[in-house]
Scaffold this motif. Structure first.
Motif, PDB file in Angstrom:
ATOM      1  N   VAL A 161       0.840  -1.200   0.000  1.00 43.49           N
ATOM      2  CA  VAL A 161       0.000   0.000   0.000  1.00 43.49           C
ATOM      3  C   VAL A 161       0.876   1.251   0.000  1.00 43.49           C
ATOM      4  O   VAL A 161       0.621   2.203  -0.753  1.00 43.49           O
ATOM      5  CB  VAL A 161      -0.967  -0.021   1.210  1.00 43.49           C
ATOM      6  N   GLN A 162       1.920   1.265   0.785  1.00 48.74           N
ATOM      7  CA  GLN A 162       2.825   2.415   0.822  1.00 48.74           C
ATOM      8  C   GLN A 162       3.593   2.550  -0.488  1.00 48.74           C
ATOM      9  O   GLN A 162       3.731   3.651  -1.024  1.00 48.74           O
ATOM     10  CB  GLN A 162       3.774   2.305   2.008  1.00 48.74           C
ATOM     11  N   ARG A 163       4.099   1.436  -1.006  1.00 43.71           N
ATOM     12  CA  ARG A 163       4.871   1.450  -2.253  1.00 43.71           C
ATOM     13  C   ARG A 163       4.037   1.964  -3.424  1.00 43.71           C
ATOM     14  O   ARG A 163       4.516   2.693  -4.278  1.00 43.71           O
ATOM     15  CB  ARG A 163       5.406   0.042  -2.528  1.00 43.71           C
ATOM     16  N   LYS A 164       2.754   1.608  -3.439  1.00 40.45           N
ATOM     17  CA  LYS A 164       1.858   2.011  -4.531  1.00 40.45           C
ATOM     18  C   LYS A 164       1.122   3.319  -4.210  1.00 40.45           C
ATOM     19  O   LYS A 164       0.252   3.732  -4.977  1.00 40.45           O
ATOM     20  CB  LYS A 164       0.842   0.899  -4.830  1.00 40.45           C
ATOM     21  N   ARG A 165       1.448   3.951  -3.087  1.00 36.66           N
ATOM     22  CA  ARG A 165       0.841   5.226  -2.668  1.00 36.66           C
ATOM     23  C   ARG A 165      -0.687   5.132  -2.588  1.00 36.66           C
ATOM     24  O   ARG A 165      -1.402   5.970  -3.130  1.00 36.66           O
ATOM     25  CB  ARG A 165       1.295   6.355  -3.591  1.00 36.66           C
ATOM     26  N   LEU A 166      -1.159   4.104  -1.880  1.00 40.96           N
ATOM     27  CA  LEU A 166      -2.593   3.868  -1.749  1.00 40.96           C
ATOM     28  C   LEU A 166      -3.086   4.022  -0.315  1.00 40.96           C
ATOM     29  O   LEU A 166      -4.177   3.577   0.022  1.00 40.96           O
ATOM     30  CB  LEU A 166      -2.936   2.471  -2.276  1.00 40.96           C
ATOM     31  N   CYS A 167      -2.287   4.676   0.533  1.00 37.54           N
ATOM     32  CA  CYS A 167      -2.671   4.837   1.940  1.00 37.54           C
ATOM     33  C   CYS A 167      -4.023   5.524   2.088  1.00 37.54           C
ATOM     34  O   CYS A 167      -4.779   5.223   3.016  1.00 37.54           O
ATOM     35  CB  CYS A 167      -1.597   5.606   2.703  1.00 37.54           C
ATOM     36  N   ALA A 168      -4.341   6.439   1.185  1.00 40.56           N
ATOM     37  CA  ALA A 168      -5.608   7.189   1.280  1.00 40.56           C
ATOM     38  C   ALA A 168      -6.824   6.266   1.188  1.00 40.56           C
ATOM     39  O   ALA A 168      -7.893   6.613   1.684  1.00 40.56           O
ATOM     40  CB  ALA A 168      -5.682   8.260   0.189  1.00 40.56           C
ATOM     41  N   PHE A 169      -6.658   5.094   0.598  1.00 36.80           N
ATOM     42  CA  PHE A 169      -7.783   4.147   0.548  1.00 36.80           C
ATOM     43  C   PHE A 169      -8.164   3.699   1.946  1.00 36.80           C
ATOM     44  O   PHE A 169      -9.328   3.530   2.268  1.00 36.80           O
ATOM     45  CB  PHE A 169      -7.434   2.930  -0.318  1.00 36.80           C
ATOM     46  N   PHE A 170      -7.162   3.487   2.796  1.00 36.33           N
ATOM     47  CA  PHE A 170      -7.393   2.956   4.123  1.00 36.33           C
ATOM     48  C   PHE A 170      -7.637   4.056   5.161  1.00 36.33           C
ATOM     49  O   PHE A 170      -7.887   3.765   6.321  1.00 36.33           O
ATOM     50  CB  PHE A 170      -6.216   2.081   4.554  1.00 36.33           C
ATOM     51  N   GLU A 171      -7.547   5.303   4.750  1.00 37.14           N
ATOM     52  CA  GLU A 171      -7.807   6.438   5.627  1.00 37.14           C
ATOM     53  C   GLU A 171      -9.154   7.036   5.259  1.00 37.14           C
ATOM     54  O   GLU A 171      -9.247   7.872   4.374  1.00 37.14           O
ATOM     55  CB  GLU A 171      -6.687   7.469   5.482  1.00 37.14           C
ATOM     56  N   VAL A 172     -10.189   6.595   5.925  1.00 36.77           N
ATOM     57  CA  VAL A 172     -11.553   7.056   5.609  1.00 36.77           C
ATOM     58  C   VAL A 172     -11.627   8.537   5.973  1.00 36.77           C
ATOM     59  O   VAL A 172     -11.340   8.912   7.099  1.00 36.77           O
ATOM     60  CB  VAL A 172     -12.604   6.229   6.376  1.00 36.77           C
ATOM     61  N   PRO A 173     -11.983   9.398   5.000  1.00 34.71           N
ATOM     62  CA  PRO A 173     -12.043  10.831   5.287  1.00 34.71           C
ATOM     63  C   PRO A 173     -13.092  11.165   6.351  1.00 34.71           C
ATOM     64  O   PRO A 173     -14.157  10.572   6.387  1.00 34.71           O
ATOM     65  CB  PRO A 173     -12.406  11.478   3.953  1.00 34.71           C
ATOM     66  N   SER A 174     -12.735  12.105   7.227  1.00 32.04           N
ATOM     67  CA  SER A 174     -13.688  12.482   8.287  1.00 32.04           C
ATOM     68  C   SER A 174     -14.383  13.782   7.946  1.00 32.04           C
ATOM     69  O   SER A 174     -14.084  14.455   7.020  1.00 32.04           O
ATOM     70  CB  SER A 174     -12.963  12.596   9.610  1.00 32.04           C
TER      71      SER A 174
END
Length: 174
Positions: A161-174
Motif C-alpha cells: 500500500v505504501q509502495r503504490k501510494r494507496l494509503c488514502a484508501f485505508f484512511e476514511v475521510p472524516s
C-alpha cells in the motif's frame, strides 16, 4: 491495456492473478470478451489479430464448458512481484479511483445527492451521484484485512500500500 496485462505471453501465467487457480476476475474478463468482442465478427477479428493468446485462452475455456475440471489450489500472492493485471489496476487507483471514493465519502457524510471529483487526473471535474456501496465496500475490505490477515500478511500488505501510494484508501475521510 487490460488485455495485454492478462495475456500469458506478458504475464507468464494462465490465470489473471497467476497460475494458482482461476478466480472471479477470470470470469469477468471471459464474460466481457464473449459479450463484447468475440461474438461480433469485426471486434472478433481485431481481438484475434492483436491478442491471439487471450483469444485462444477464451476459446479453450469455452471448450471446457460443463466439464468442470478440478481447479488447482490457490497459491499465495507475492506482494513483491504482482501479476501484470494487479500492477495495471493498482497504477490507476491513486489518481483515478481514490479521489472519487473519498469525495463520495464526504458527500455521504454531508448527505449530498451528488459530488464532483477529478476522475482522470486532468484537473477537469466530473459530476457523480453519491452512492453508499463504495464506502461500504471500503469498510468491509478494511474490516476483512483487520480480521483475517496475520501480522506478517498485514505487514506485506502495508508495504505494498505504501509502495503504490494507496494509503488514502485505508484512511476514511472524516
Amino acid at each position: 491495456s487490460l488485455y495485454q496485462s492478462v495475456s500469458p505471453t506478458n504475464s507468464g501465467s494462465v490465470y489473471v492473478l497467476g497460475d494458482g487457480a482461476p478466480c472471479a476476475l477470470d470470469a469477468v474478463i471471459m464474460g466481457s470478451l464473449w459479450a463484447h468482442f468475440l461474438e461480433d465478427p469485426t471486434p472478433n477479428a481485431i481481438m484475434r489479430k492483436n491478442f491471439p493468446y487471450v483469444c485462444r485462452w477464451a476459446d479453450s475455456n469455452i471448450e471446457m464448458e460443463n466439464k468442470y475440471p478440478e481447479w488447482p489450489e490457490h497459491q499465495e500472492l507475492d506482494f513483491e512481484q504482482l501479476p501484470p493485471f494487479f500492477e495495471l489496476i493498482l497504477s490507476k487507483l491513486e489518481h483515478r479511483y481514490i479521489p472519487i471514493l473519498n469525495a463520495n465519502a464526504r458527500a455521504l457524510r454531508e448527505n449530498l445527492p451528488a459530488f464532483q471529483a477529478d476522475a482522470f487526473g486532468t484537473g477537469n471535474m466530473t459530476s457523480f451521484k453519491t452512492r453508499e456501496y463504495p464506502e461500504k465496500s471500503r469498510r468491509l475490505l478494511i474490516r476483512w484485512v483487520d480480521c483475517n490477515l496475520s501480522a506478517p500478511e498485514r505487514q506485506k500488505l502495508n508495504s505494498l500500500v505504501q509502495r503504490k501510494r494507496l494509503c488514502a484508501f485505508f484512511e476514511v475521510p472524516s
